[in-house]
Design a protein around this motif. Structure first.
Motif, PDB file in Angstrom:
ATOM      1  N   GLU A 119       0.805  -1.220   0.000  1.00 43.89           N
ATOM      2  CA  GLU A 119       0.000   0.000   0.000  1.00 43.89           C
ATOM      3  C   GLU A 119       0.839   1.270   0.000  1.00 43.89           C
ATOM      4  OE1 GLU A 119      -0.719   0.618   4.790  1.00 43.89           O
ATOM      5  OE2 GLU A 119      -2.264  -0.413   3.647  1.00 43.89           O
ATOM      6  N   TYR A 120       2.060   1.200   0.508  1.00 46.27           N
ATOM      7  CA  TYR A 120       2.868   2.392   0.739  1.00 46.27           C
ATOM      8  C   TYR A 120       3.726   2.791  -0.454  1.00 46.27           C
ATOM      9  CZ  TYR A 120       6.069  -1.451   1.846  1.00 46.27           C
ATOM     10  OH  TYR A 120       6.796  -2.608   1.806  1.00 46.27           O
ATOM     11  N   HIS A 121       3.764   1.975  -1.511  1.00 48.79           N
ATOM     12  CA  HIS A 121       4.614   2.283  -2.655  1.00 48.79           C
ATOM     13  C   HIS A 121       4.009   3.382  -3.517  1.00 48.79           C
ATOM     14  CE1 HIS A 121       7.670  -0.890  -2.334  1.00 48.79           C
ATOM     15  NE2 HIS A 121       6.697  -1.613  -1.799  1.00 48.79           N
ATOM     16  N   SER A 122       4.876   4.110  -4.205  1.00 50.76           N
ATOM     17  CA  SER A 122       4.429   5.151  -5.128  1.00 50.76           C
ATOM     18  C   SER A 122       3.803   4.544  -6.369  1.00 50.76           C
ATOM     19  CB  SER A 122       5.610   6.037  -5.535  1.00 50.76           C
ATOM     20  OG  SER A 122       6.023   6.863  -4.478  1.00 50.76           O
ATOM     21  N   ASP A 123       3.189   5.431  -7.179  1.00 55.16           N
ATOM     22  CA  ASP A 123       2.733   5.111  -8.511  1.00 55.16           C
ATOM     23  C   ASP A 123       1.444   4.298  -8.500  1.00 55.16           C
ATOM     24  OD1 ASP A 123       3.039   4.802 -11.496  1.00 55.16           O
ATOM     25  OD2 ASP A 123       5.025   5.534 -11.030  1.00 55.16           O
ATOM     26  N   CYS A 124       1.326   3.300  -9.396  1.00 56.88           N
ATOM     27  CA  CYS A 124       0.036   2.686  -9.716  1.00 56.88           C
ATOM     28  C   CYS A 124       0.179   1.175  -9.825  1.00 56.88           C
ATOM     29  CB  CYS A 124      -0.467   3.277 -11.034  1.00 56.88           C
ATOM     30  SG  CYS A 124       0.545   2.811 -12.465  1.00 56.88           S
ATOM     31  N   PRO A 125      -0.862   0.450 -10.290  1.00 53.73           N
ATOM     32  CA  PRO A 125      -0.742  -1.008 -10.408  1.00 53.73           C
ATOM     33  C   PRO A 125       0.401  -1.457 -11.305  1.00 53.73           C
ATOM     34  CG  PRO A 125      -3.040  -0.351 -10.613  1.00 53.73           C
ATOM     35  CD  PRO A 125      -2.234   0.908 -10.588  1.00 53.73           C
ATOM     36  N   LEU A 126       0.826  -0.600 -12.238  1.00 56.29           N
ATOM     37  CA  LEU A 126       1.888  -0.972 -13.160  1.00 56.29           C
ATOM     38  C   LEU A 126       3.254  -0.440 -12.729  1.00 56.29           C
ATOM     39  CD1 LEU A 126       0.055  -0.536 -16.581  1.00 56.29           C
ATOM     40  CD2 LEU A 126       0.397  -2.607 -15.236  1.00 56.29           C
ATOM     41  N   LYS A 127       3.380  -0.040 -11.471  1.00 57.17           N
ATOM     42  CA  LYS A 127       4.671   0.405 -10.959  1.00 57.17           C
ATOM     43  C   LYS A 127       5.649  -0.759 -10.934  1.00 57.17           C
ATOM     44  CE  LYS A 127       8.058   2.311  -8.670  1.00 57.17           C
ATOM     45  NZ  LYS A 127       9.074   3.067  -9.424  1.00 57.17           N
ATOM     46  N   GLN A 128       6.806  -0.542 -11.554  1.00 57.52           N
ATOM     47  CA  GLN A 128       7.855  -1.556 -11.550  1.00 57.52           C
ATOM     48  C   GLN A 128       9.157  -0.915 -11.082  1.00 57.52           C
ATOM     49  OE1 GLN A 128       8.583  -2.841 -15.694  1.00 57.52           O
ATOM     50  NE2 GLN A 128       7.514  -0.987 -16.321  1.00 57.52           N
ATOM     51  N   ASP A 129      10.031  -1.748 -10.544  1.00 61.78           N
ATOM     52  CA  ASP A 129      11.331  -1.247 -10.113  1.00 61.78           C
ATOM     53  C   ASP A 129      12.262  -2.417  -9.876  1.00 61.78           C
ATOM     54  OD1 ASP A 129      13.376   0.560  -9.141  1.00 61.78           O
ATOM     55  OD2 ASP A 129      11.743   1.928  -8.655  1.00 61.78           O
ATOM     56  N   LEU A 130      13.493  -2.089  -9.494  1.00 65.34           N
ATOM     57  CA  LEU A 130      14.483  -3.112  -9.180  1.00 65.34           C
ATOM     58  C   LEU A 130      14.033  -3.905  -7.958  1.00 65.34           C
ATOM     59  CD1 LEU A 130      17.724  -0.984  -9.588  1.00 65.34           C
ATOM     60  CD2 LEU A 130      16.694  -2.517 -11.262  1.00 65.34           C
ATOM     61  N   LEU A 131      14.288  -5.211  -7.990  1.00 64.88           N
ATOM     62  CA  LEU A 131      13.937  -6.086  -6.874  1.00 64.88           C
ATOM     63  C   LEU A 131      15.157  -6.856  -6.368  1.00 64.88           C
ATOM     64  CD1 LEU A 131      10.558  -7.461  -8.309  1.00 64.88           C
ATOM     65  CD2 LEU A 131      10.833  -5.722  -6.543  1.00 64.88           C
ATOM     66  N   VAL A 132      15.867  -7.488  -7.283  1.00 63.20           N
ATOM     67  CA  VAL A 132      17.118  -8.192  -6.956  1.00 63.20           C
ATOM     68  C   VAL A 132      18.079  -7.998  -8.124  1.00 63.20           C
ATOM     69  CG1 VAL A 132      16.123  -9.949  -5.441  1.00 63.20           C
ATOM     70  CG2 VAL A 132      16.153 -10.345  -7.901  1.00 63.20           C
ATOM     71  N   HIS A 133      19.388  -7.998  -7.832  1.00 69.01           N
ATOM     72  CA  HIS A 133      20.356  -7.994  -8.926  1.00 69.01           C
ATOM     73  C   HIS A 133      21.728  -8.397  -8.398  1.00 69.01           C
ATOM     74  CE1 HIS A 133      22.053  -3.989  -7.899  1.00 69.01           C
ATOM     75  NE2 HIS A 133      20.802  -3.544  -7.794  1.00 69.01           N
ATOM     76  N   GLN A 134      22.777  -8.225  -9.246  1.00 68.25           N
ATOM     77  CA  GLN A 134      24.108  -8.734  -8.949  1.00 68.25           C
ATOM     78  C   GLN A 134      24.585  -8.293  -7.573  1.00 68.25           C
ATOM     79  OE1 GLN A 134      23.599  -6.305 -11.216  1.00 68.25           O
ATOM     80  NE2 GLN A 134      25.174  -4.732 -11.038  1.00 68.25           N
ATOM     81  N   ASP A 135      25.568  -9.018  -7.067  1.00 71.30           N
ATOM     82  CA  ASP A 135      26.086  -8.818  -5.713  1.00 71.30           C
ATOM     83  C   ASP A 135      25.116  -9.312  -4.653  1.00 71.30           C
ATOM     84  OD1 ASP A 135      28.448  -7.701  -6.635  1.00 71.30           O
ATOM     85  OD2 ASP A 135      27.663  -5.663  -6.570  1.00 71.30           O
ATOM     86  N   ALA A 136      24.247 -10.245  -5.033  1.00 67.49           N
ATOM     87  CA  ALA A 136      23.285 -10.823  -4.079  1.00 67.49           C
ATOM     88  C   ALA A 136      22.536  -9.726  -3.342  1.00 67.49           C
ATOM     89  CB  ALA A 136      24.004 -11.753  -3.100  1.00 67.49           C
ATOM     90  N   LEU A 137      21.969  -8.809  -4.103  1.00 71.14           N
ATOM     91  CA  LEU A 137      21.332  -7.631  -3.542  1.00 71.14           C
ATOM     92  C   LEU A 137      19.814  -7.738  -3.651  1.00 71.14           C
ATOM     93  CD1 LEU A 137      22.468  -3.994  -4.087  1.00 71.14           C
ATOM     94  CD2 LEU A 137      20.103  -4.605  -4.553  1.00 71.14           C
ATOM     95  N   ILE A 138      19.120  -7.464  -2.536  1.00 73.33           N
ATOM     96  CA  ILE A 138      17.660  -7.344  -2.503  1.00 73.33           C
ATOM     97  C   ILE A 138      17.332  -5.886  -2.218  1.00 73.33           C
ATOM     98  CG2 ILE A 138      15.542  -7.982  -1.286  1.00 73.33           C
ATOM     99  CD1 ILE A 138      16.738 -10.643  -0.624  1.00 73.33           C
ATOM    100  N   ALA A 139      16.441  -5.331  -3.034  1.00 76.53           N
ATOM    101  CA  ALA A 139      16.077  -3.918  -2.882  1.00 76.53           C
ATOM    102  C   ALA A 139      14.587  -3.775  -2.631  1.00 76.53           C
ATOM    103  CB  ALA A 139      16.466  -3.127  -4.126  1.00 76.53           C
ATOM    104  N   ASN A 140      14.244  -2.840  -1.758  1.00 76.91           N
ATOM    105  CA  ASN A 140      12.851  -2.458  -1.554  1.00 76.91           C
ATOM    106  C   ASN A 140      12.765  -0.952  -1.819  1.00 76.91           C
ATOM    107  OD1 ASN A 140      10.155  -2.594  -0.971  1.00 76.91           O
ATOM    108  ND2 ASN A 140      10.413  -2.588   1.250  1.00 76.91           N
TER     109      ASN A 140
END
Length: 456
Positions: A119-140
């Motif tokens: 509920e707290y994220h910006s934008d709309c139902p189609l909001k996308q962003d980084l989730l995981v990537h190199q260096d074993a990184l998890i992003a919120n």
């Protein structure tokens, strides 16, 4: 100097939970509005131990820094590897609200970010962003402009809770860890809102909404507490999206009490760019609402149906990869009634050139209405430009703000735009007619295109 927001980061440990809860509280306690471009929490693990990742949709082995340093840089954090394939940190981006969990894992260990609510994220139902990537990184990323989400302009006295979410750890075989995390994710959703939260701006008593959209087609429904922003560009409020069923019914729950802008738009049919808005008040307990959404039900022809995504075309359902936007042709001929949208129309027009639609028409003295849904306009060197010609007559040229989505591996959407173009009746010819969509620069992803002889 304008000053800085007050930022608090909270860590909570619960007995019996193999992980830690986190949330952020951001407050503008200054005497003027403050603007910030991003807020996020990033967790980094040992990439030698956890070298695999999933974004809930696709899973794979992450490239490591040593490999990437010896590879050719193609664009920002995108490399061509020794085997000629590509890796980019955007490969494992995804739709925030369709990702209840993401993880990095390997060697019998798993780390998961589990979100009971988005509920707290910006934008709309189609909001996308980084989730995981190199260096074993998890992003919120609560808000971030990787896919053109606008910056947050926080008014004086504004305060917002981002979260909570759970950083969860487990061990075992891959299937065992996944099944365990799915069970934990369901448990977290059942416990939302968390009773242990003690924040005045995190209400424990919530409302539920039972509603119906009076429309012949299925719709997306979005409740946004940010009344002064567009629902698909909201940054400092809370958002609750849901889809109607075949009867037009919808029922979001666990909604913060307050005043909301309810926006609905079609996710099938021919109503490109159509939407309806209504202000409603959500109280604790049960609430009801009915909303009208009028859309066209008949057209002369249509390439796909509208849902603000390129959900029907060549490459649109592939796993995210830099490679896809390099493959569509610069020039294309598409004949209505003979060509197939799944194979002959591509998810995005990515090179300078013309895509021409050939169709039959008859003279009747009426104007035509050409509706074009743009699922994403992108360009890494400037602004995308699309020109529309009808039977060799330039009708209009459209300039769009770069949303960064297509060249950052998004296969279905970015920032939505719609064009409602009147074709004068004297430009219509008996028999064959041609509509040319010419990319002057950049790339355009199509939602849907249709033609009718009424404005509706």
């Amino acid at each position: 100097m304008p000053g800085f927001l007050k930022y608090q980061y909270h860590i909570i440990m619960e007995k019996g939970i193999s992980g830690i809860y986190n949330y952020e509280k951001v407050t503008n306690n200054k005497d003027q509005p403050l603007t910030f471009g991003a807020t996020s929490t990033v967790y980094r693990f040992n990439p030698r131990t956890m070298n695999q990742a999933t974004n809930s949709v696709q899973q794979g082995i992450l490239s490591n820094n040593d490999e990437l340093m010896n590879s050719r840089l193609v664009q920002d954090t995108t490399w061509q590897l020794a085997d000629s394939t590509y890796y980019t940190k955007y490969d494992y981006a995804g739709y925030i609200r369709n990702s209840p969990y993401v993880r990095v894992f390997g060697n019998g260990c798993g780390a998961w970010l589990i979100s009971a609510s988005r509920e707290y994220h910006s934008d709309c139902p189609l909001k996308q962003d980084l989730l995981v990537h190199q260096d074993a990184l998890i992003a919120n990323y609560m808000t971030e402009g990787h896919f053109a989400t606008p910056a947050v302009t926080a008014p004086v006295g504004w305060s917002k809770i981002y979260g909570p979410w759970l950083l969860y750890f487990n061990e075992g075989m891959d299937d065992e860890m996944r099944a365990d995390a799915i069970r934990q994710s369901k448990m977290e959703q059942d416990h939302w809102p968390y009773k242990w939260m003690n924040e005045t701006c995190y209400p424990l008593k919530r409302g539920e909404l039972r509603g119906q959209i009076a429309s012949p087609i299925r719709s997306m429904v979005v409740l946004s507490s940010s009344l002064t922003e567009e629902f698909d560009r909201q940054t400092f409020g809370f958002s609750y999206p849901t889809e109607t069923n075949v009867n037009g019914d919808f029922k979001p729950n666990r909604i913060r009490p307050g005043t909301y802008k309810l926006t609905t738009y079609p996710i099938e049919g021919y109503g490109i760019g159509f939407q309806s808005e209504k202000l409603i008040n959500i109280t604790q307990g049960k609430n009801r609402v009915t909303v009208d959404l009028s859309v066209p039900t008949e057209v002369k022809w249509s390439i796909g149906e509208t849902n603000r995504r390129s959900g029907s075309y060549q490459y649109c359902n592939e796993e995210r990869s830099y490679i896809w936007h390099t493959l569509p042709p610069a020039d294309l001929q598409f004949e209505i009634g003979k060509c197939e949208i799944h194979t002959d129309w591509y998810y995005a027009q990515t090179k300078p050139g013309a895509w021409t639609i050939r169709y039959k028409d008859s003279l009747n003295g009426k104007n035509r209405v050409l509706r074009i849904g743009i699922a994403a306009p992108s360009y890494n060197k400037g602004s995308p430009i699309l020109a529309v010609d009808v039977n060799d007559n330039l009708i209009n040229e459209f300039h769009y703000r770069n949303d960064q989505s297509i060249y950052r591996s998004a296969p279905q959407s970015g920032n939505f735009h719609s064009e409602n173009i009147i074709i004068p009746g004297d430009l219509v010819t008996e028999g064959d007619n041609l509509i040319s969509l010419t990319i002057r620069q950049g790339s355009v992803m199509y939602d849907s295109i249709n033609l009718s002889d009424n404005q509706f």
